[in-house]
Design an enzyme around this catalytic site. Structure first.
Site, PDB file in Angstrom:
ATOM      1  N   LYS A  43       0.839  -1.206   0.000  1.00  0.00           N
ATOM      2  CA  LYS A  43       0.000   0.000   0.000  1.00  0.00           C
ATOM      3  C   LYS A  43       0.872   1.254   0.000  1.00  0.00           C
ATOM      4  CE  LYS A  43      -0.368  -0.536   5.017  1.00  0.00           C
ATOM      5  NZ  LYS A  43      -1.207  -1.071   6.113  1.00  0.00           N
ATOM      6  N   ARG A 137     -11.065  -0.496  14.350  1.00  0.00           N
ATOM      7  CA  ARG A 137     -10.754   0.379  13.226  1.00  0.00           C
ATOM      8  C   ARG A 137     -11.534  -0.106  12.011  1.00  0.00           C
ATOM      9  NH1 ARG A 137      -4.594   0.590  10.899  1.00  0.00           N
ATOM     10  NH2 ARG A 137      -5.238  -1.472  10.224  1.00  0.00           N
ATOM     11  N   TYR A 260      15.650  30.016   9.917  1.00  0.00           N
ATOM     12  CA  TYR A 260      14.418  30.689  10.356  1.00  0.00           C
ATOM     13  C   TYR A 260      14.292  30.632  11.872  1.00  0.00           C
ATOM     14  CZ  TYR A 260      12.784  30.637   5.514  1.00  0.00           C
ATOM     15  OH  TYR A 260      12.644  30.836   4.168  1.00  0.00           O
ATOM     16  N   MET A 308      12.178  24.555   3.681  1.00  0.00           N
ATOM     17  CA  MET A 308      11.460  23.740   2.700  1.00  0.00           C
ATOM     18  C   MET A 308      12.427  22.914   1.838  1.00  0.00           C
ATOM     19  SD  MET A 308       8.780  24.994  -0.238  1.00  0.00           S
ATOM     20  CE  MET A 308       7.663  25.769   0.918  1.00  0.00           C
TER      21      MET A 308
HETATM   22  C1  LIG Z   1      -0.384  -2.036   6.771  1.00  0.00           C
HETATM   23  C2  LIG Z   1      -0.972  -3.345   7.126  1.00  0.00           C
HETATM   24  C3  LIG Z   1      -0.159  -4.495   7.195  1.00  0.00           C
HETATM   25  C4  LIG Z   1       1.351  -4.431   7.136  1.00  0.00           C
HETATM   26  O1  LIG Z   1       1.803  -3.960   8.378  1.00  0.00           O
HETATM   27  P1  LIG Z   1       3.370  -3.803   8.697  1.00  0.00           P
HETATM   28  O2  LIG Z   1       3.394  -3.370  10.109  1.00  0.00           O
HETATM   29  O3  LIG Z   1       3.868  -2.724   7.788  1.00  0.00           O
HETATM   30  O4  LIG Z   1       4.021  -5.090   8.454  1.00  0.00           O
HETATM   31  C5  LIG Z   1      -0.779  -5.721   7.374  1.00  0.00           C
HETATM   32  N1  LIG Z   1      -2.130  -5.807   7.530  1.00  0.00           N
HETATM   33  C6  LIG Z   1      -2.926  -4.724   7.510  1.00  0.00           C
HETATM   34  C7  LIG Z   1      -4.385  -4.891   7.714  1.00  0.00           C
HETATM   35  C8  LIG Z   1      -2.386  -3.450   7.322  1.00  0.00           C
HETATM   36  O5  LIG Z   1      -3.166  -2.376   7.338  1.00  0.00           O
END
Ligand SMILES: *Cc1c(COP(=O)(O)O)cnc(C)c1O
Length: 366
Positions: A43, A137, A260, A308
């Site tokens: 992802k 969640r 800054y 930046m």
């Molecule tokens: C992001 C995610 C993972 C991977 O988690 P890591 O801690 O990066 O290994 C696995 N399962 C779900 C549901 C996730 O959201």
């Protein structure tokens, strides 16, 4: 991606991605997962490192199952890997269903409503179901799980259930009682539902031991070289190396300030190096006056706030520094964990914040 580059162009900053290390980290997960299959979580553009290169590298290691968060990420990944199993964690909101089907994506269904909508969308479509065992969640909460368990035959009759999964809240801490609690809730859910492949562990879970492996594990961070647990050492190899060049050097008198807000004041006559990396590149502004860079293997503290496009280092104690020298901000000397700690954040946010302005260089591409 996104930025036009020419070979001859001076490159002020670069992100080197060691694909060989991603492959090695995938094999490390296989070694630890025992009989369980190892899916790749890619992802957020492969945790910011480039989903095309990451996914092809994993596929080259035999990985045939991937997880993304968004529908759009799934559509992109489908163009890269035409035959892989791609699970979409966001699930199957009504508006996403036609595209999920068109691109042969498998939703991770998060509610009874999604299970119902997906059942009606076609005949015997593949799906995963996410059981919420304590993250609160995504996934079926306990009341919906009870209904599904009681009415599984009817509610699941038009779905090919490919995976039952849940997600751990505290897998980075092997001493947390949440792990055992979620494990027992997950086992209870599996016992109450029709038999299916099961998955609980992300990277942290992979390190928790055989009880947590089930049929498939879902590492992300570990593949990218992050340390998935609070304890050391990190079993995974460094993947991301972030470096930038010194644009200018200057001597300043004692009492002069930097940047800054003039938040750094030289306590002695000092040499300052201004480096071509700033918060627009994803270097966290929070590391101003806290973080460091590494020049020729020697650590130099960051002086003043990040701008930046620029960050200034105090290189007074490093002899022989010259304009054009490379400075490492993340890599073999400064770990993801260390940079994240300096920025008061998590390694995940460090990686996914690296902006597209930084040119990516891929090592060990197949
Ligand atoms: C992001 C995610 C993972 C991977 O988690 P890591 O801690 O990066 O290994 C696995 N399962 C779900 C549901 C996730 O959201």
């Amino acid at each position: 991606m996104g930025i036009v580059r020419h070979m001859s162009q001076f490159e002020p900053a670069r992100l080197t991605v060691r694909l060989g290390a991603i492959g090695a980290n995938y094999r490390e997960c296989i070694r630890r997962a025992g009989a369980a299959a190892v899916a790749g979580v890619v992802k957020a553009d492969g945790y910011g490192l480039g989903v095309a290169q990451v996914a092809k590298t994993l596929a080259g290691q035999g990985c045939d199952t991937f997880f993304v968060a968004r529908l759009a990420e799934g559509i992109t990944l489908r163009t890269i890997l035409p035959r892989a199993r791609i699970f979409v964690l966001d699930g199957a909101p009504q508006a996403a269903i036609p595209a999920l089907i068109a691109h042969n994506l498998t939703p991770v269904l998060n509610s009874l409503a999604e299970i119902e909508a997906w059942s009606k969308a076609g005949a015997g479509l593949d799906a995963a179901i996410h059981i919420d065992t304590g993250m609160n969640r995504l996934g079926l909460p306990p009341d919906e799980l009870a209904i599904l368990a009681a009415e599984a035959r009817g509610r699941l009759k038009n779905i090919q259930l490919k995976l039952l999964m849940s997600h751990l809240a505290c897998a980075d801490d092997s001493s947390s009682p949440m792990n055992a609690l979620q494990l027992s809730r997950f086992k209870a859910a599996l016992a109450a539902l029709p038999p299916a492949s099961a998955s609980l562990a992300s990277s942290g879970g992979v390190l928790l031991g055989p009880d947590y492996m089930f049929d498939m594990v879902r590492p992300g961070l570990g593949l990218y070289g992050g340390n998935p647990r609070n304890e050391k050492p990190n079993p995974f190899a460094v993947v991301a190396v972030l470096s930038a060049r010194i644009l200018q050097l200057r001597r300043v008198d004692k009492g002069e300030t930097v940047g800054y807000g003039a938040t750094f004041q030289a306590q002695r006559p000092s040499t300052l190096a201004t480096v071509a990396l700033g918060y627009a590149d994803g270097l966290m502004r929070a590391i101003g006056n806290r973080g460091k860079g590494v020049i020729k293997g020697v650590v130099a503290p960051i002086a003043g706030r990040l701008s930046m496009d620029l960050v200034t280092l105090d290189v007074t104690d490093i002899p022989g520094v010259t304009v054009g020298d490379e400075v490492e901000f993340l890599g073999d000397t400064i770990s993801l964990d260390e940079l994240a700690a300096a920025a008061n954040t998590a390694p995940y946010e460090i990686l996914t914040s690296l902006s597209q302005r930084i040119p990516r260089h891929y090592e060990d591409a197949a």
